[in-house]
Design a protein around this motif. Sequence first.
Motif, PDB file in Angstrom:
ATOM      1  N   LEU A 292     -12.077  71.897 -41.932  1.00 35.09           N
ATOM      2  CA  LEU A 292     -12.690  72.564 -43.079  1.00 35.09           C
ATOM      3  C   LEU A 292     -12.061  72.124 -44.402  1.00 35.09           C
ATOM      4  N   ASN A 293     -10.741  71.851 -44.384  1.00 32.58           N
ATOM      5  CA  ASN A 293     -10.031  71.481 -45.613  1.00 32.58           C
ATOM      6  C   ASN A 293      -9.814  69.985 -45.762  1.00 32.58           C
ATOM      7  N   ASN A 294     -10.289  69.217 -44.771  1.00 29.49           N
ATOM      8  CA  ASN A 294     -10.110  67.768 -44.760  1.00 29.49           C
ATOM      9  C   ASN A 294      -8.635  67.388 -44.876  1.00 29.49           C
ATOM     10  N   ASP A 295      -7.790  68.085 -44.096  1.00 33.00           N
ATOM     11  CA  ASP A 295      -6.350  67.848 -44.101  1.00 33.00           C
ATOM     12  C   ASP A 295      -5.952  66.903 -42.976  1.00 33.00           C
ATOM     13  N   GLN A 296      -4.751  66.347 -43.092  1.00 31.20           N
ATOM     14  CA  GLN A 296      -4.173  65.537 -42.026  1.00 31.20           C
ATOM     15  C   GLN A 296      -3.704  66.446 -40.895  1.00 31.20           C
ATOM     16  N   SER A 297      -4.001  66.075 -39.664  1.00 31.23           N
ATOM     17  CA  SER A 297      -3.603  66.859 -38.511  1.00 31.23           C
ATOM     18  C   SER A 297      -2.093  66.809 -38.302  1.00 31.23           C
ATOM     19  N   VAL A 298      -1.515  67.955 -37.937  1.00 30.79           N
ATOM     20  CA  VAL A 298      -0.089  68.018 -37.618  1.00 30.79           C
ATOM     21  C   VAL A 298       0.221  67.148 -36.401  1.00 30.79           C
ATOM     22  N   MET A 299      -0.678  67.142 -35.421  1.00 24.12           N
ATOM     23  CA  MET A 299      -0.502  66.316 -34.224  1.00 24.12           C
ATOM     24  C   MET A 299      -1.568  65.231 -34.188  1.00 24.12           C
ATOM     25  N   SER A 300      -1.587  64.409 -35.216  1.00 27.25           N
ATOM     26  CA  SER A 300      -2.475  63.253 -35.270  1.00 27.25           C
ATOM     27  C   SER A 300      -2.024  62.227 -34.234  1.00 27.25           C
ATOM     28  N   CYS A 301      -2.831  61.207 -34.040  1.00 27.73           N
ATOM     29  CA  CYS A 301      -2.422  60.125 -33.131  1.00 27.73           C
ATOM     30  C   CYS A 301      -1.120  59.491 -33.605  1.00 27.73           C
ATOM     31  N   LYS A 302      -0.973  59.331 -34.903  1.00 28.52           N
ATOM     32  CA  LYS A 302       0.243  58.734 -35.455  1.00 28.52           C
ATOM     33  C   LYS A 302       1.472  59.546 -35.088  1.00 28.52           C
ATOM     34  N   GLU A 303       1.382  60.865 -35.193  1.00 28.26           N
ATOM     35  CA  GLU A 303       2.503  61.730 -34.843  1.00 28.26           C
ATOM     36  C   GLU A 303       2.708  61.766 -33.327  1.00 28.26           C
ATOM     37  N   SER A 304       1.612  61.813 -32.579  1.00 22.87           N
ATOM     38  CA  SER A 304       1.696  61.885 -31.118  1.00 22.87           C
ATOM     39  C   SER A 304       2.277  60.617 -30.512  1.00 22.87           C
ATOM     40  N   ASN A 305       2.157  59.500 -31.234  1.00 19.05           N
ATOM     41  CA  ASN A 305       2.732  58.247 -30.744  1.00 19.05           C
ATOM     42  C   ASN A 305       4.236  58.368 -30.510  1.00 19.05           C
ATOM     43  N   LYS A 306       4.901  59.231 -31.275  1.00 20.58           N
ATOM     44  CA  LYS A 306       6.343  59.422 -31.101  1.00 20.58           C
ATOM     45  C   LYS A 306       6.634  60.035 -29.733  1.00 20.58           C
ATOM     46  N   ASN A 307       5.873  61.077 -29.372  1.00 20.56           N
ATOM     47  CA  ASN A 307       6.037  61.707 -28.066  1.00 20.56           C
ATOM     48  C   ASN A 307       5.727  60.716 -26.948  1.00 20.56           C
ATOM     49  N   TYR A 308       4.672  59.933 -27.160  1.00 20.82           N
ATOM     50  CA  TYR A 308       4.243  58.944 -26.168  1.00 20.82           C
ATOM     51  C   TYR A 308       5.330  57.892 -25.958  1.00 20.82           C
ATOM     52  N   ALA A 309       5.922  57.421 -27.043  1.00 12.05           N
ATOM     53  CA  ALA A 309       6.974  56.402 -26.950  1.00 12.05           C
ATOM     54  C   ALA A 309       8.180  56.923 -26.179  1.00 12.05           C
ATOM     55  N   VAL A 310       8.553  58.172 -26.429  1.00 13.41           N
ATOM     56  CA  VAL A 310       9.692  58.765 -25.728  1.00 13.41           C
ATOM     57  C   VAL A 310       9.381  58.921 -24.235  1.00 13.41           C
ATOM     58  N   ALA A 311       8.164  59.383 -23.923  1.00 15.77           N
ATOM     59  CA  ALA A 311       7.780  59.557 -22.515  1.00 15.77           C
ATOM     60  C   ALA A 311       7.787  58.226 -21.773  1.00 15.77           C
ATOM     61  N   MET A 312       7.282  57.175 -22.394  1.00 13.58           N
ATOM     62  CA  MET A 312       7.271  55.860 -21.756  1.00 13.58           C
ATOM     63  C   MET A 312       8.693  55.330 -21.550  1.00 13.58           C
ATOM     64  N   THR A 313       9.583  55.620 -22.513  1.00 10.78           N
ATOM     65  CA  THR A 313      10.977  55.210 -22.375  1.00 10.78           C
ATOM     66  C   THR A 313      11.649  55.974 -21.232  1.00 10.78           C
ATOM     67  N   ALA A 314      11.289  57.252 -21.077  1.00 12.12           N
ATOM     68  CA  ALA A 314      11.849  58.049 -19.975  1.00 12.12           C
ATOM     69  C   ALA A 314      11.465  57.458 -18.626  1.00 12.12           C
ATOM     70  N   TYR A 315      10.211  57.062 -18.492  1.00 14.18           N
ATOM     71  CA  TYR A 315       9.792  56.434 -17.237  1.00 14.18           C
ATOM     72  C   TYR A 315      10.535  55.116 -17.006  1.00 14.18           C
ATOM     73  N   ALA A 316      10.688  54.331 -18.059  1.00 16.58           N
ATOM     74  CA  ALA A 316      11.401  53.057 -17.939  1.00 16.58           C
ATOM     75  C   ALA A 316      12.862  53.286 -17.561  1.00 16.58           C
ATOM     76  N   SER A 317      13.476  54.334 -18.102  1.00 17.42           N
ATOM     77  CA  SER A 317      14.858  54.656 -17.785  1.00 17.42           C
ATOM     78  C   SER A 317      14.995  55.098 -16.333  1.00 17.42           C
ATOM     79  N   MET A 318      14.040  55.900 -15.855  1.00 15.83           N
ATOM     80  CA  MET A 318      14.080  56.309 -14.450  1.00 15.83           C
ATOM     81  C   MET A 318      13.992  55.112 -13.516  1.00 15.83           C
ATOM     82  N   GLU A 319      13.162  54.141 -13.891  1.00 17.83           N
ATOM     83  CA  GLU A 319      12.979  52.951 -13.061  1.00 17.83           C
ATOM     84  C   GLU A 319      14.210  52.049 -13.084  1.00 17.83           C
ATOM     85  N   SER A 320      14.827  51.909 -14.255  1.00 15.48           N
ATOM     86  CA  SER A 320      15.947  50.971 -14.408  1.00 15.48           C
ATOM     87  C   SER A 320      17.298  51.582 -14.081  1.00 15.48           C
TER      88      SER A 320
END
Length: 333
Positions: A292-320
Amino acid sequence: MKLSICIVGCDPVAKTLISEISNLKEHFLLYFADTDVNNAKSYCEIYGGQDYFGDYISAIKDPRIDALYVGDPENFTIENIESAIANFKHMLVSRNIFRDQEKYRKLNDISRTTDVKIMIAESFRFLPSVDKCKQIISRGYIGSLRMIQIQIDRFEESTKSEKTECDGELWSYGLHCIDILLNIIGFPRTLYAVRLPQVIKTMESEDGIVMIFKFKEEITGLVNSSRASLFNQDKHIVNITGSEGCITFNINDDQLIVETRSTKRTVRLMSGGPDTARGVSLMVQSFRENILNNDQSVMSCKESNKNYAVAMTAYASMESGKSLPVNPITSEI
């Protein structure tokens, strides 16, 4: 103004979100779409919806609908994403889209060039308890931040005799814990993750995970999350330690305990039920306000990428079996 939102994928997992939206009837009109038309009809009748659909594309093209909650990313195709953008349908998308790298990449690419609002549905970003903790920390009540520990203990018994594919603990509660840490402290420098010995033998994925984070100024984060708890009562505890005090709270509660060497006080949060439910309610209200206000989302894709990067690193750490640097995602997934 009421926002017309269609629940795309009538899954039991989405019931908390649907319930919170249906409790905000002054702000929302509900529609339902599912590949099983009888399922969509049932949800429509239970939650007082305006209409229902037996396929996704009909809902996407319906001019009565302003936005979609994509609760079923697995069956929501790239063509559906492109059609939603073409029909200017704003999207609140389940975190499960992280599991499909191609779809998540497409969503990221589109989000950079469209005026359509796209939010990833991470309700823990809106927890009143976390917001209150950030206020207390910023005012210096517990001194300089040293460590955050999160303990999630619950038991989810499987009734199936054969092994099944389902969300591992990292995708289930681990992502919520990651969001709490990133929201309070910021982006981590390194991460070490281990999979706990399996208890629930019918699960293919991990039923428990421990993650150790290093942040700026040597601040440490520790997450111990398990769905194979031995306790009779679930535990969802966050403990924040500073140089002069600490904050403790249960994620499902409506209060914080703030302690220093000489004082102990209880801080009550806003009323409205369990904190997790409030997080969902505040998330959908934020999504509506973004539109309604044409605002930037608090959890936009750009912001969510941070969570995604950490999760992918966690999987890589478990594997290695190693502690790994966590690199932010900038332009490409």
